[in-house]
Design an enzyme around this catalytic site. Structure first.
Site, PDB file in Angstrom:
ATOM      1  N   HIS A 103       0.816  -1.233  -0.144  1.00  0.00           N
ATOM      2  CA  HIS A 103      -0.021  -0.041  -0.119  1.00  0.00           C
ATOM      3  C   HIS A 103       0.869   1.133   0.201  1.00  0.00           C
ATOM      4  O   HIS A 103       2.067   1.293   0.584  1.00  0.00           O
ATOM      5  CB  HIS A 103      -1.138  -0.034   0.999  1.00  0.00           C
ATOM      6  CG  HIS A 103      -1.974   1.102   0.929  1.00  0.00           C
ATOM      7  ND1 HIS A 103      -1.994   2.156   1.489  1.00  0.00           N
ATOM      8  CD2 HIS A 103      -3.229   0.899   0.685  1.00  0.00           C
ATOM      9  CE1 HIS A 103      -3.198   2.740   1.239  1.00  0.00           C
ATOM     10  NE2 HIS A 103      -3.987   1.965   0.901  1.00  0.00           N
ATOM     11  N   ASP A 152      -8.063  -5.414   0.269  1.00  0.00           N
ATOM     12  CA  ASP A 152      -8.582  -6.284  -1.053  1.00  0.00           C
ATOM     13  C   ASP A 152      -8.092  -7.819  -0.566  1.00  0.00           C
ATOM     14  O   ASP A 152      -8.652  -8.534  -1.556  1.00  0.00           O
ATOM     15  CB  ASP A 152      -8.092  -5.543  -2.315  1.00  0.00           C
ATOM     16  CG  ASP A 152      -8.455  -4.465  -2.602  1.00  0.00           C
ATOM     17  OD1 ASP A 152      -9.646  -4.162  -2.400  1.00  0.00           O
ATOM     18  OD2 ASP A 152      -7.607  -3.566  -2.964  1.00  0.00           O
TER      19      ASP A 152
HETATM   20  N1  CMC Z   1       4.167  -7.708  -4.882  1.00  0.00           N
HETATM   21  C1  CMC Z   1       5.402  -7.781  -4.936  1.00  0.00           C
HETATM   22  N2  CMC Z   1       6.231  -6.556  -4.656  1.00  0.00           N
HETATM   23  C2  CMC Z   1       5.569  -5.553  -4.495  1.00  0.00           C
HETATM   24  C3  CMC Z   1       4.195  -5.467  -4.325  1.00  0.00           C
HETATM   25  C4  CMC Z   1       3.481  -6.541  -4.559  1.00  0.00           C
HETATM   26  N3  CMC Z   1       2.064  -6.475  -4.267  1.00  0.00           N
HETATM   27  N4  CMC Z   1       3.770  -4.102  -3.757  1.00  0.00           N
HETATM   28  C5  CMC Z   1       4.918  -3.388  -3.894  1.00  0.00           C
HETATM   29  N5  CMC Z   1       6.124  -4.170  -4.326  1.00  0.00           N
HETATM   30  C6  CMC Z   1       7.547  -3.746  -4.321  1.00  0.00           C
HETATM   31  C7  CMC Z   1       7.886  -2.990  -5.723  1.00  0.00           C
HETATM   32  O1  CMC Z   1       8.076  -3.792  -6.772  1.00  0.00           O
HETATM   33  C8  CMC Z   1       8.971  -2.051  -5.140  1.00  0.00           C
HETATM   34  O2  CMC Z   1       9.858  -2.790  -4.945  1.00  0.00           O
HETATM   35  P1  CMC Z   1      11.626  -2.044  -5.277  1.00  0.00           P
HETATM   36  O3  CMC Z   1      11.647  -1.163  -4.281  1.00  0.00           O
HETATM   37  O4  CMC Z   1      12.241  -3.075  -5.103  1.00  0.00           O
HETATM   38  O5  CMC Z   1      11.308  -1.544  -6.820  1.00  0.00           O
HETATM   39  C9  CMC Z   1       8.296  -1.622  -3.622  1.00  0.00           C
HETATM   40  O6  CMC Z   1       7.731  -2.836  -3.277  1.00  0.00           O
HETATM   41  C10 CMC Z   1       7.606  -0.447  -3.599  1.00  0.00           C
HETATM   42  O7  CMC Z   1       6.512  -0.443  -4.488  1.00  0.00           O
HETATM   43  P2  CMC Z   1       5.937   0.529  -5.265  1.00  0.00           P
HETATM   44  O8  CMC Z   1       5.028   0.116  -6.440  1.00  0.00           O
HETATM   45  O9  CMC Z   1       6.882   1.554  -5.465  1.00  0.00           O
HETATM   46  O10 CMC Z   1       4.727   1.047  -4.215  1.00  0.00           O
HETATM   47  P3  CMC Z   1       3.539   2.017  -4.539  1.00  0.00           P
HETATM   48  O11 CMC Z   1       3.361   3.065  -3.583  1.00  0.00           O
HETATM   49  O12 CMC Z   1       3.793   2.988  -5.803  1.00  0.00           O
HETATM   50  O13 CMC Z   1       2.334   1.152  -4.891  1.00  0.00           O
HETATM   51  C11 CMC Z   1       0.527  -0.463  -4.658  1.00  0.00           C
HETATM   52  C12 CMC Z   1       1.454   0.681  -3.917  1.00  0.00           C
HETATM   53  C13 CMC Z   1      -0.774  -0.746  -3.621  1.00  0.00           C
HETATM   54  C14 CMC Z   1       0.247   0.033  -6.092  1.00  0.00           C
HETATM   55  C15 CMC Z   1       1.482  -1.775  -4.648  1.00  0.00           C
HETATM   56  O14 CMC Z   1       1.718  -2.126  -3.539  1.00  0.00           O
HETATM   57  C16 CMC Z   1       0.716  -2.762  -5.421  1.00  0.00           C
HETATM   58  O15 CMC Z   1       0.710  -2.944  -6.816  1.00  0.00           O
HETATM   59  N6  CMC Z   1      -0.053  -3.950  -4.737  1.00  0.00           N
HETATM   60  C17 CMC Z   1      -0.872  -4.752  -5.642  1.00  0.00           C
HETATM   61  C18 CMC Z   1      -2.135  -4.306  -5.809  1.00  0.00           C
HETATM   62  C19 CMC Z   1      -3.116  -3.985  -4.735  1.00  0.00           C
HETATM   63  O16 CMC Z   1      -3.184  -5.000  -3.997  1.00  0.00           O
HETATM   64  N7  CMC Z   1      -3.676  -2.918  -4.736  1.00  0.00           N
HETATM   65  C20 CMC Z   1      -4.687  -2.364  -3.575  1.00  0.00           C
HETATM   66  C21 CMC Z   1      -4.089  -1.434  -2.828  1.00  0.00           C
HETATM   67  S1  CMC Z   1      -5.264  -1.168  -1.318  1.00  0.00           S
HETATM   68  C22 CMC Z   1      -6.754  -0.762  -1.797  1.00  0.00           C
HETATM   69  C23 CMC Z   1      -6.938   0.315  -2.839  1.00  0.00           C
HETATM   70  O17 CMC Z   1      -6.273   1.345  -3.261  1.00  0.00           O
HETATM   71  O18 CMC Z   1      -7.939   0.401  -3.567  1.00  0.00           O
END
Ligand code: CMC
Length: 435
Positions: free
Chosen positions: A311, A369
Site C-alpha cells: 500500500h 482487498d
Molecule cells: N508484490 C510484490 N512486490 C511489491 C508489491 C506486491 N504486491 N507491492 C509493492 N511491491 C514492491 C515494488 O516492486 C517495489 O519494490 P522495489 O523497491 O524493489 O522496486 C516496492 O515494493 C515499492 O512498491 P511501489 O510500487 O513503489 O509502491 P507504490 O506505493 O507505488 O504502490 C501499490 C502501491 C498498492 C500500487 C502496490 O503495492 C501494488 O501494486 N500492490 C498490489 C495491488 C493491490 O493490492 N492494490 C490494492 C491497494 S489497497 C486498496 C486500494 O487502493 O484500492
C-alpha cells in the site's frame, strides 16, 4: 483549522532567489506540510512529485491514516470501532456530517436514503443498450455519469441544499444501479428496491431476489456485507478520491465527478485488486504452489505482483485487512465454508510473505482487498461485481470529499504543472522537406 506551524519556516535555495522561506503548516495530527503555493512566483521553480508521494493536495477533516502504525480514523473514530459498533449508514452520516448521529438523526438519514433508492425508468433502458457481457464497472461509470442528465438542477453546486440532495441520491442509487448491472448480465429481470430492507439487505434483495418468489434476506450475509461497506467507505486522498476532487474542482456535475472516480477505482492497482486477488488465489490453486508465486512476485523481470499486498500509505498491517481477516473466518464458518480452499491459501500466503525478507524490507502487508474477495465469493457474489461493491461503498467518501472541496475557500481548479522534456521551439518543416 490549520495552524501555521507556530511561525516555523523551511528555507530553500532555488531559482533566482538565493534563499526562499516557506511557511510550515500543521494539521491536528500527522506530518507537517511545507506551503509551496508561492514557490513558483518567488523562485521560478516547480516541485516534482509524480505519484504525489510527498504532496498534500488539500486540507481535509474527514479521514486520517497513520500508515506507519496501521491506524485509520474517520472523523477521529477508529475503523475497528466503527466496524464493530455501527452500521454502514451510521458511518455514512459520520463521514458526511462529522459527528455520530443521535437515534433521531440516524432515523431521519436512513429514511432520506431509503426514499431515494429508485432510479428513473430510462436508466433501465440505457442499461439494456449494453452487451450482456459488459463489465459492471463499465455500466456503473456510464449510469452514474448519466444521472447528470437526469438531475440538471444539481448543477448549481453552490447551493448546499442541492449538494445534499445529490449526496443522498448517489448513496441511495448506487446499490440499485450496481445490482441492475448484475441482473442484466445474468439475463434476469431487474428487481426494484424495497423500503422494508436495510441498506445492505436491499442490495442483496436486488442482487439475488427474483419476481417469482419472495426473497428472505439472510441477516448474517447482510451484516457481513454491511461491514465490507463500512471498511470501504473512505480512505482520504487516494487515486479515485483525488480524481473526484480534480473533476469536481472544475465545477462539473457531482454525478460526472463520481463517475470519473469509479473509472479511477477500476484499475488493478486500486479497487480492481479485490477481483485480482480472487483470480490469483484460484491460479495458486493449492498451498504447495505458494512458494512458486512468492518467487514470481519478487522477480523484477516478472510483472506478477502479489495482489492484495502492499500500500502506498500503510507500511504496517492495513487495519481494514485485520477486520476482514477475522470477518472471513467468522462468515465462512457461519456459511458452512470453514474449509474454503481459497481462505486456506490466503492465510498461508500471508504467513509465508510476512516471514519473507523481500516483503519485510519493503514493508508489504495485506491490504483491504486481500480478504474482502474471499468473503464476497463465499456469499456467491460474482467476481466481476467485487469492484462495483467497492465503488458503491466508497461513494459516501467521494461525495463527502467533493462537498468539503466545494465549501473550501482555498479550493481552486486542480492544475498540476510539469517538467517538460520535449523539443524546444523549432522551425516548422514543410512536408516535402521531411524525412
Ligand atoms: N508484490 C510484490 N512486490 C511489491 C508489491 C506486491 N504486491 N507491492 C509493492 N511491491 C514492491 C515494488 O516492486 C517495489 O519494490 P522495489 O523497491 O524493489 O522496486 C516496492 O515494493 C515499492 O512498491 P511501489 O510500487 O513503489 O509502491 P507504490 O506505493 O507505488 O504502490 C501499490 C502501491 C498498492 C500500487 C502496490 O503495492 C501494488 O501494486 N500492490 C498490489 C495491488 C493491490 O493490492 N492494490 C490494492 C491497494 S489497497 C486498496 C486500494 O487502493 O484500492
Amino acid at each position: 483549522m490549520t495552524n501555521t506551524g507556530n511561525g516555523r519556516t523551511a528555507k530553500l535555495e532555488a531559482g533566482h532567489n538565493q534563499v526562499t522561506e516557506l511557511q510550515i503548516m500543521s494539521g491536528s495530527v500527522g506530518p507537517d506540510v511545507i506551503d509551496i503555493r508561492k514557490l513558483y512566483a518567488q523562485t521560478g521553480t516547480f516541485t516534482y512529485d509524480p505519484g504525489f508521494t510527498s504532496t498534500a493536495a488539500c486540507q481535509s477533516k474527514i479521514t486520517y491514516i497513520d500508515g506507519d502504525e496501521g491506524v485509520l480514523l474517520h472523523r477521529g473514530y477508529r475503523i475497528e470501532d466503527l466496524a464493530e459498533h455501527c452500521d454502514f449508514l451510521e458511518v455514512c452520516y459520520l463521514i458526511l456530517y462529522g459527528e455520530l448521529p443521535t437515534e433521531a438523526e440516524k432515523a431521519k438519514f436512513v429514511h432520506g436514503v431509503t426514499y431515494h433508492t429508485m432510479v428513473h425508468e430510462q436508466i433501465l433502458n440505457l442499461i439494456r443498450g449494453f452487451r450482456r457481457d459488459a463489465h459492471p464497472m463499465a455500466v456503473l461509470i456510464a449510469m452514474v455519469g448519466a444521472l447528470s442528465a437526469f438531475y440538471h438542477e444539481d448543477l448549481d453546486i453552490n447551493d448546499p441544499h442541492n449538494r445534499m440532495i445529490a449526496t443522498y441520491r448517489l448513496i441511495a442509487k448506487m446499490p440499485t444501479i450496481a445490482s441492475l448491472a448484475y441482473k442484466y448480465s445474468a439475463g434476469q429481470p431487474f428487481m426494484y428496491p424495497q423500503n422494508r430492507h436495510t441498506y445492505a439487505g436491499n442490495f442483496l434483495h436486488m442482487m439475488f431476489g427474483v419476481p417469482c418468489e419472495p426473497y428472505e434476506v439472510d441477516p448474517v450475509l447482510a451484516k457481513a456485507l454491511d461491514r465490507i461497506f463500512i471498511l470501504h467507505a473512505d480512505h482520504e486522498q487516494n487515486a479515485s478520491t483525488s480524481t473526484v476532487r480534480l473533476v469536481g474542482s472544475t465545477g462539473a456535475s457531482p454525478y460526472a465527478a463520481i463517475s470519473a472516480g469509479i473509472a479511477s477505482l477500476w484499475g488493478p492497482a486500486h479497487g480492481g485488486a479485490n477481483e485480482a486477488v480472487v483470480q490469483m488465489l484460484g491460479e495458486v490453486g493449492s498451498v504447495d504452489k505458494i512458494p512458486e508465486f512468492i518467487k514470481r512476485a519478487k522477480d523484477k523481470d516478472d510483472p506478477f505482483r502479489l495482489m492484495g499486498f502492499g500500500h502506498r500509505v500503510y507500511k504496517n498491517y492495513d487495519p481494514r485487512a485485520g477486520v476482514l481477516k477475522s470477518s472471513a473466518d467468522e462468515v465462512l464458518e457461519l456459511l458452512g465454508q470453514g474449509d474454503n480452499p481459497k481462505l486456506a491459501i490466503a492465510r498461508e500466503l500471508e504467513r509465508i510473505a510476512l516471514e519473507d525478507d523481500y516483503f519485510q524490507e519493503r514493508k508489504l502487508f495485506p491490504n483491504v482487498d486481500f480478504y474482502s474477495g474471499i468473503i464476497l465469493e463465499a456469499m456467491h457474489i460474482p467476481t466481476s461485481m467485487f469492484t462495483a461493491i467497492f465503488a458503491l461503498a466508497r461513494t459516501v467518501g467521494w461525495i463527502a470529499q467533493w462537498n468539503e472541496m466545494v465549501e473550501d475557500p482555498e479550493q481552486k481548479i486542480g492544475r498540476p504543472r510539469q517538467l517538460y522534456t520535449g523539443p524546444a521551439q523549432r522551425a516548422f518543416v514543410p512536408m516535402d522537406q521531411r524525412g
